[in-house]
Design a protein around this motif. Structure first.
Motif: not given
Length: 282
Positions: A5-7, A13, A16, A20, A45-49
């Motif tokens: 997870s990221i913050e 940001e 990212l 990608y 990474i838990d992220y909607d790329f």
């Protein structure tokens, strides 16, 4: 495999999106950049790329990376024992792509970005990671512990700063490390003024603040920097141009012919601080 997870802050940001872009290019059969580490990180990474899919900024991001990689390789060919300092390194894996097995490397970024980076990369006797801002000179002493000459490379960072902050950061580097080289990208006025247009499919709430159509402006600031080279994203390294598949070569030629000076919305600039870097430490 555990998802991470990221913050991150808004500007941070943006790393990212560039990550990608490198991952997507790596997945292509005839991609112009190979970065398996980027692909690995995207998968973890838990992220909607996928929100970046179709963005017209993905390929320019890769082209920018390739040009900067080429300049770093050129520096290392002349100074294989020198030091490369990446400012705003994000999740860039430039060290993995260009390391010659002898150079020293320092990676700098803000604390939240550096915390994420340390989930994927580790320090070594030739590689150090520092959490700090480009506007702070407290990390200069760490750089001076590493062997000169120095090459500072900043990708996708300075254009988010105000002009007065860019000037201060570059002046500090030029005065703090005479003879160093500094490479960075700029965005032209047209790009800054139109960055919110729907055509750019902006997905992150971070805005460019500094526009610079002419790198000669930086030289005229009289902060001790001399322009050594400047390219648009369409002026690719000669070796890369020859390896491009036919369709990308035709597309780049068409963009250059149709858009003319607007194709200069992004510039890659290489400066030398005075005195000029002459001696090699081979």
């Amino acid at each position: 495999m555990e998802r991470i997870s990221i913050e991150l802050g808004n500007v941070q940001e943006t790393l990212l999106s560039t990550l990608y872009a490198r991952a997507l290019e790596t997945r292509k059969r005839n991609g112009i950049l190979r970065d398996p580490k980027a692909d690995e990180m995207v998968r973890r990474i838990d992220y909607d790329f996928t929100k970046f899919d179709g963005s017209p900024t993905l390929v320019p991001s890769v082209l920018r990376t390739l040009i900067l990689d080429e300049w770093v390789r050129g520096f290392l060919s002349l100074h294989p024992l020198g030091t490369v300092v990446e400012i705003g390194t994000g999740l860039n894996s430039r060290f993995e792509r260009v390391d010659n097995g002898r150079t020293h490397w320092l990676e700098l970024d803000l604390p939240d970005s550096m915390d994420l980076r340390k989930r994927f990369f580790t320090e070594s006797d030739r590689r150090r990671m520092v959490a700090a801002s480009v506007l702070d000179d407290s990390w200069y002493g760490i750089v001076r512990e590493l062997p000169p000459p120095y090459f500072f490379v900043s990708e996708g960072v300075l254009l988010y700063l105000r002009e007065e902050d860019v000037r201060r950061a570059l002046r500090q580097l030029a005065h703090g490390f005479p003879g160093c080289r500094i490479a960075f990208d700029t965005a032209g006025r047209w790009m800054v003024e139109h960055q919110g247009d729907e055509m750019f499919m902006k997905q992150i709430d971070a805005e460019y603040a500094w526009h610079c159509d002419d790198p000669g402006v930086v030289q005229r600031w009289d902060i001790g920097l001399r322009l050594a080279e400047s390219r648009t994203l369409l002026q690719l390294p000669r070796g890369l141009r020859s390896r491009l598949p036919l369709l990308p070569r035709v597309a780049i030629a068409g963009i250059r012919a149709f858009y003319g000076r607007k194709a200069r919305v992004y510039l890659l600039n290489l400066f030398e601080s005075q005195p000029s870097l002459r001696a090699s430490n081979r």
